[in-house]
Write a protein that holds these residues in place. Sequence first.
Motif, short mmCIF file in Angstrom:
data_model
loop_
_atom_site.label_atom_id
_atom_site.label_comp_id
_atom_site.label_asym_id
_atom_site.label_seq_id
_atom_site.Cartn_x
_atom_site.Cartn_y
_atom_site.Cartn_z
N GLU A 53 -2.21 11.36 -5.44
CA GLU A 53 -1.84 10.18 -6.21
C GLU A 53 -2.41 8.88 -5.63
O GLU A 53 -2.49 7.88 -6.33
N LYS A 54 -2.77 8.89 -4.35
CA LYS A 54 -3.26 7.68 -3.68
C LYS A 54 -4.63 7.94 -3.07
O LYS A 54 -4.87 7.74 -1.88
N GLU B 142 0.81 -1.22 0.00
CA GLU B 142 0.00 0.00 0.00
C GLU B 142 0.85 1.27 0.00
O GLU B 142 0.48 2.27 -0.61
N LEU B 143 1.98 1.22 0.70
CA LEU B 143 2.80 2.42 0.89
C LEU B 143 3.84 2.62 -0.19
O LEU B 143 4.35 3.73 -0.35
N GLY B 144 4.22 1.58 -0.87
CA GLY B 144 5.23 1.70 -1.92
C GLY B 144 6.66 1.65 -1.41
O GLY B 144 7.60 1.77 -2.18
N ILE C 50 3.56 10.40 1.26
CA ILE C 50 2.64 10.01 0.19
C ILE C 50 1.91 11.25 -0.30
O ILE C 50 1.37 12.01 0.51
N ASP C 51 1.90 11.43 -1.62
CA ASP C 51 1.12 12.50 -2.22
C ASP C 51 -0.34 12.07 -2.20
O ASP C 51 -0.72 11.09 -2.84
N ASP D 189 -7.46 6.34 -3.27
CA ASP D 189 -8.12 5.18 -2.67
C ASP D 189 -7.64 4.96 -1.24
O ASP D 189 -8.44 4.69 -0.34
N LEU D 190 -6.33 5.10 -1.03
CA LEU D 190 -5.77 4.94 0.31
C LEU D 190 -6.23 6.07 1.22
O LEU D 190 -6.56 5.84 2.39
N PHE E 190 0.89 12.06 4.79
CA PHE E 190 0.08 12.38 3.62
C PHE E 190 0.20 13.88 3.37
O PHE E 190 -0.09 14.68 4.26
#
Length: 138
Positions: free
Chosen positions: A92-93, A44-46, A88-89, A95-96, A58
Amino acid sequence: MTTGLVVCVAVLAAASAYGVLQRRRGGRVRVRGRDDGKRLGAAELGEDLGERATLVQFSSAFCAPCRATRRVLGEVTALVPGVAHIEIDAEEKLDLVRALDILKTPTVLVLDADGRVVRRATGQPRKADVIAAIGEAV
């Protein structure tokens, strides 16, 4: 005319009190009931999780407090061994962001070594609060 002045003063006082309350609440690292049982992993986090804890931030592109938060979390990860910082941008995520109920940036999630969300901060957190939250995550 006097009634209008009284209403104006009352509205200004209420708005000021609300602003002070929001400012005091922002950046506090606290437990959120809706985070119970939520786990995040590298998929999920990459990126891989930290050995002891992970700070997931975030952010959004034009968020000034996000840059300051990045600096604070970078200082914490340099200070505390085994802690990773993942930014995390939010755009870009999406859904998360929706799954975790992220409502504003910056939001920082403190994960334990297993990826379980143990703390959350909305707004720019203080370094001491983040370090204390990591202590509880370990």
